[in-house]
Write an enzyme that holds these catalytic residues in place. Structure first.
Site, short mmCIF file in Angstrom:
data_model
loop_
_atom_site.label_atom_id
_atom_site.label_comp_id
_atom_site.label_asym_id
_atom_site.label_seq_id
_atom_site.Cartn_x
_atom_site.Cartn_y
_atom_site.Cartn_z
N TYR A 1 29.71 17.63 77.32
CA TYR A 1 30.89 17.37 76.49
C TYR A 1 31.71 16.21 77.08
O TYR A 1 32.10 15.29 76.36
CB TYR A 1 31.74 18.65 76.41
N SER B 1 38.80 13.32 73.19
CA SER B 1 39.37 14.53 73.81
C SER B 1 40.05 14.09 75.11
O SER B 1 39.80 12.97 75.60
CB SER B 1 38.22 15.49 74.13
#
Ligand code: NAP
Length: 251
Positions: free
Chosen positions: A152, A139
């Site tokens: 995350y 990401s």
């Protein structure tokens, strides 16, 4: 293009969102795809819609038994395994002070331990088959920090680093390992996020899953001189903020 015709791929978290688009792109490129996910109904529906070169199997990426069964099924029944796309991931919108220990651990379990277990389990098969390509979906949260996303961000930076370690470990086996870093993409994961988070990007919109899938397909099949490398698909978000550069009082 790498010669993977008649060979197979496993795509995790492939029932919907980015994983579904990746499965579609690989089938279109002549690869036989085993879609793994927790969402069995959605996964079966997708596999049926993609035709005879796709099939679905339940695959929880944190479960070693599931991995063994999925990789064997792909390799033995679809075609020699050549590609693994570690796409399954979860998000937890909590900052470092607010996230419960169990939540933090669960995010790392799915987003980091899962891909490790996948690479660990797939490596002997890919080695036996003469090499292949592994694509890990990290990401932009693996390239920079974000508030309210402690677990995350940690998991996606971890996956970026693990990608480089695996690329070095598997180099002599002809297995390339790269990471793909999407910015905001319209999927079920981002359903609750508004357009305001993309307005200052150079390309001020959410990305489409197909735009990430095109990059994954390129990395898996065509980026034959790349391993341990990072490929960004983020509308320019990590280049900087257009809103700030246009600010009237900023010199
Ligand atoms: P999504 O729409 O939520 O789809 C993810 C799929 O993974 C879901 O079908 C989910 O099933 C499945 N899944 C969750 N836990 C799993 C597990 N333990 N084992 C196997 N499958 C599991 O997500 P997405 O937006 O397509 O994201 C795909 C990947 O891209 C993720 O790694 C995500 O972090 C990354 N990414 C996404 C964006 C974005 O803006 N969308 C940006 C950067 C990176 P259930 O629904 O049943 O849980």
């Amino acid at each position: 293009m790498q010669k993977f015709d008649g060979r197979s791929a496993v795509v995790t978290g492939g029932a919907q969102g980015i994983g579904a688009a990746v499965a579609r792109a690989l089938v279109d490129a002549g690869i036989r795809v085993l879609i793994g996910d927790l969402d069995d109904d959605e996964g079966k529906r997708l596999a049926e819609s993609l035709g005879e070169h796709a099939r679905y199997r339940h695959l929880d990426v944190t479960d070693a038994k599931d991995w063994r069964a999925a990789l064997e099924e792909s390799d033995e029944e679809l075609g020699p395994l050549a590609i693994l796309v570690n796409n399954a991931g979860i998000v937890d919108f909590h900052g470092v002070a607010d996230e419960w220990p169990a939540q933090f651990r669960h995010v790392l379990d799915v987003n980091l331990y899962g891909p490790w277990l996948g690479m660990h389990s797939a490596a002997p098969i890919l080695r036996r088959n003469g090499g292949g390509a592994i694509v890990n979906i990290s990401s932009t949260a693996g390239l920079t920090g974000y508030s309210g996303l402690g677990g995350y961000v940690a998991s996606k930076w971890g996956l970026r680093g693990l990608t480089k370690a695996a690329a070095l470990d598997f180099a002599e086996d002809g297995i390339r390992v790269c990471s793909v870093h999407p910015g905001p993409i319209r999927t079920p994961m981002t359903a609750g996020l508004g357009e305001e988070i993309v307005t200052s990007q150079p390309i001020p919109r959410f990305g489409d899953p197909a735009e990430v899938a095109a990059m994954v397909r390129f990395v898996a099949l065509e980026a034959t001189y790349s391993t341990g490398s990072e490929f960004v698909v983020d509308g320019g978000a990590t280049a900087g903020s257009v809103a700030i550069s246009k600010g009237p009082n900023i010199r």
